[in-house]
Design a protein around this motif. Structure first.
Motif, PDB file in Angstrom:
ATOM      1  N   PHE A 145       0.676  -1.247   0.106  1.00 11.68           N
ATOM      2  CA  PHE A 145       0.052  -0.109  -0.074  1.00 11.68           C
ATOM      3  C   PHE A 145       0.836   1.189  -0.013  1.00 11.68           C
ATOM      4  O   PHE A 145       0.477   2.189  -0.587  1.00 11.68           O
ATOM      5  CB  PHE A 145      -1.071   0.039   1.315  1.00 11.68           C
ATOM      6  N   TYR A 193      -3.225   8.499   4.326  1.00 11.71           N
ATOM      7  CA  TYR A 193      -3.141   6.764   4.739  1.00 11.71           C
ATOM      8  C   TYR A 193      -1.414   6.443   4.807  1.00 11.71           C
ATOM      9  O   TYR A 193      -1.297   5.422   5.261  1.00 11.71           O
ATOM     10  CB  TYR A 193      -3.931   6.242   3.344  1.00 11.71           C
ATOM     11  N   PHE A 208      -0.367   3.916   7.652  1.00  9.47           N
ATOM     12  CA  PHE A 208       0.112   2.655   7.432  1.00  9.47           C
ATOM     13  C   PHE A 208       1.445   2.652   8.133  1.00  9.47           C
ATOM     14  O   PHE A 208       1.883   1.333   8.420  1.00  9.47           O
ATOM     15  CB  PHE A 208       0.253   2.163   5.967  1.00  9.47           C
TER      16      PHE A 208
HETATM   17  C1  LIG Z   1     -11.892   3.298   3.958  1.00  9.53           C
HETATM   18  C2  LIG Z   1     -11.468   4.376   3.504  1.00  9.53           C
HETATM   19  C3  LIG Z   1     -12.337   5.636   3.947  1.00  9.53           C
HETATM   20 SE1  LIG Z   1     -11.646   7.029   4.975  1.00  9.53          SE
HETATM   21  C4  LIG Z   1     -10.595   4.624   2.686  1.00  9.53           C
HETATM   22  O1  LIG Z   1     -10.597   5.380   1.717  1.00  9.53           O
HETATM   23  N1  LIG Z   1      -9.376   4.115   2.889  1.00  9.53           N
HETATM   24  C5  LIG Z   1      -9.054   3.013   3.820  1.00  9.53           C
HETATM   25  C6  LIG Z   1      -7.574   2.387   3.422  1.00  9.53           C
HETATM   26  C7  LIG Z   1      -7.002   3.262   2.224  1.00  9.53           C
HETATM   27  C8  LIG Z   1      -8.218   4.230   1.792  1.00  9.53           C
HETATM   28  C9  LIG Z   1      -8.907   3.628   0.367  1.00  9.53           C
HETATM   29  O2  LIG Z   1      -9.796   2.705   0.339  1.00  9.53           O
HETATM   30  O3  LIG Z   1      -8.164   3.644  -0.604  1.00  9.53           O
END
Ligand SMILES: C=C(C[SeH])C(=O)N1CCC[C@H]1C(=O)O
Ligand SMILES: [Zn+2]
Length: 597
Positions: free
Chosen positions: A424, A490, A494
């Motif tokens: 990721f 994000y 991570f």
């Molecule tokens: C679950 C959500 C809402 Se804040 C999200 O967008 N995420 C969670 C992990 C990474 C990112 C994605 O889906 O790209």
């Protein structure tokens, strides 16, 4: 005198904060109405209310800047004034503000309502991203079908957003300048309150890159074994459509045929969930129960009444999972199109983590009801999910049978976690390095796709399944680019979730360095009040202090560092190095032969 002025300033800012709470409540209600029922009138109503609220914000801002708050003694009072002195997009004149709202809204509704035709049945053209395309992409092992889904989705959700995106960049940059930032890149980075944020991201990538390259080389070999070297080369980038996820941001859907020890028992959580008749509500109840087991706060009654946890059948909604604070101390919601599978089990914990943060800081002034930095907000739920996805916890809840066997099982487990968490990082890094370049004007519209894929190849070692041109605009095929949501949060999450996890596991007595019976990979903090209380104390701070203070309050460290992640995955890193050496795998990737610039 200053004493009296500061006293008057406090009365003013507390009244302003109450008004801000009412404004944010109204904005959330309008935003919810639109994103949970996408219609032209709801879009117009939302923009109308946003416009009205921005006028009120601008008036308040004129008054706020009259105060000499920089000289005030009280740290929190100064911090409140500093935050209220930044007006945001409301600094735009009304006509430009409206244009900006319309361009983002246009991209977001295009993304939410895009449909494509099936590969097998060209007359069936009602496939939506969730659940249809996502499910097909997770299950198909036909490179031609995956290529079709990939190309069609990127055409519908990406290329079609190009004009709106170009306008949004122009206007958002104007708003940035009105807020005394050079561009939106600087504005986004200011949220992290450190002068060297971009350098920190680069340093973290240098720390994690060797591990990623080992994992990339191993996965490329396993994909070559499966699809042949006409589809997957031995030394080139990996074609982006073969990794089980539309954006190749997590590779968990190819785990079943790439895991290190295939003869170890299959751990298919999705299948177990379906066999045990899991429902969306059961997933939410289980998540709520986990948070309560840590002595954290239960979801309030309104949450269960107002949330949307399954895709409605009678209207279009924004399916991308989201958590909502209505800033009235009572109304908190999640909206997601849950499907019963392991991935959404994780997402449910992720979103519930946001709600828990809202609940823990709801006593703060409205202006401090935010994460210590945007990455903190994204890390809460994922930190809990690190415990939930441990073999120990999955056995506890009956999703995995039998006992922990041996070192090979542990490598399989670390591999499963690694193709989710390690892969990721270069994806997240790419998304905002790309947009930093766009906002800075280093990437012009005629170079959008070329620069996007150059970063994708350089950082992720991926290549598009087919040639790309500037008729395409692949970046916008990802929700956050079409919805104007910053993504470095994000990347930060991570990294820091492993710092949080390590601390909580030690507090729970679940992890003791050097004690082979208390390994980090098998830590489950479930029912640990000690861990829960420590987490709650950090969450209660909201954004009232700079994030290094919050990081220190929980972990004792003041910096974000990759050492938590690297410690967690060390056994996998060693195994991958040995395995790639054994098979003589080429580490890294040679330039792609696909045309995209
Ligand atoms: C679950 C959500 C809402 Se804040 C999200 O967008 N995420 C969670 C992990 C990474 C990112 C994605 O889906 O790209
Ligand atoms: Zn989130």
């Amino acid at each position: 005198d200053l004493e009296a002025l500061e006293h008057e300033g406090r009365d003013y800012i507390m009244q302003l904060d109450r008004m801000a709470g009412i404004r944010k409540n109204r904005a959330s209600i309008a935003e919810w109405a639109y994103t949970s029922n996408i219609t032209k009138e709801n879009e117009e109503a939302r923009i109308q209310i946003q416009l009205e609220l921005s006028k009120q914000e601008k008036q308040a801002w004129e008054e706020t800047k009259m105060y000499r708050w920089q000289d005030f003694q009280d740290f929190s009072l100064r911090r409140m004034f500093k935050k209220y002195s930044q007006l945001g997009v409301s600094a735009l004149p009304d006509d430009k503000y409206k244009l900006l709202m319309q361009s983002v809204s246009g991209m977001e509704s295009n993304y939410a309502t895009s449909k494509i035709c099936s590969y097998k049945d060209s007359a069936k053209c009602d496939l939506a991203l969730e659940p249809d395309i996502t499910e097909l992409f997770a299950k198909s092992q036909d490179p031609e079908e995956l290529k079709h889904l990939w190309v069609e989705w990127h055409k519908a959700a990406g290329a079609r957003a190009r004009a709106n995106f170009t306008q949004y960049v122009q206007l958002d940059n104007e708003a940035a300048k009105l807020n005394n930032f050079k561009d939106v890149a600087e504005w986004w980075q200011s949220e992290y309150e450190v002068p060297d944020f971009e350098q920190q991201l680069a340093k973290l990538w240098e720390d994690v890159k060797p591990l990623y390259q080992q994992l990339h080389a191993y996965v490329r070999r396993r994909l070559r074994d499966k699809y042949g070297d006409q589809v997957v080369s031995a030394r080139g980038p990996i074609p982006a459509h073969l990794l089980g996820n539309m954006w190749a941001q997590t590779w968990n859907n190819i785990e079943s045929f790439t895991r290190p020890y295939p003869d170890k028992k299959e751990v298919d959580i999705t299948q177990a969930m379906r066999e045990q008749n899991y429902t969306a509500l059961k997933m939410f109840r289980m998540s709520d129960e986990f948070f309560r087991s840590l002595n954290l706060t239960a979801m309030p009654e309104k949450f269960w009444k107002n949330s949307i946890i399954e895709k409605p059948t009678d209207r279009e909604i924004v399916c991308h999972a989201s958590a909502w604070d209505f800033y009235d101390g009572e109304d908190f919601r999640i909206k997601q199109c849950t499907t019963v599978d392991y991935e959404y089990f994780q997402t449910t914990h992720h979103e519930m983590g946001h709600i828990q943060y809202f609940l823990q800081y709801k006593h703060q002034p409205v202006i401090f009801r935010d994460g210590a930095n945007p990455g903190f907000h994204e890390a809460v739920g994922d930190t809990i999910a690190l415990s939930v996805s441990s073999p120990k916890h999955l056995r506890r809840v009956g999703l995995v049978q039998g006992d922990a066997e041996d070192e090979q099982t542990e490598i399989n487990q670390l591999y499963k976690m690694g193709i989710d968490k390690i892969v990721f990082l270069p994806f997240a890094y790419t998304l905002d390095l790309f947009r930093y370049g766009v906002f800075r004007g280093e990437t012009q519209p005629e170079d959008y796709n070329c620069h996007y894929w150059r970063l994708r190849e350089m950082l992720q070692g991926l290549e598009p399944p087919v040639n790309r041109t500037e008729e395409d605009f692949d970046a916008a095929a990802k929700y956050h680019v079409s919805a104007d949501v910053e993504y470095a949060r994000y990347y930060v999450s991570f990294i820091i979730q492993f710092q949080f996890h390590r601390t909580l596991c030690q507090l729970a007595g679940e992890y003791v360095p050097e004690d082979l019976t208390k390994k980090l990979v098998d830590c489950d903090i479930y029912q640990s009040v000690a861990a829960g209380n420590a987490l709650a104390n950090m969450l209660k701070m909201g954004s009232s202090k700079p994030w290094p203070d919050a990081m220190e309050a929980l972990t004792g460290q003041r910096a974000m560092r990759a050492d938590g992640l690297l410690e967690y995955f060390r056994p996998l890193h060693e195994w991958l190095q040995a395995e790639n050496q054994r098979t003589g795998e080429y580490i890294g990737w040679e330039p792609s032969k696909i045309q995209y610039c």
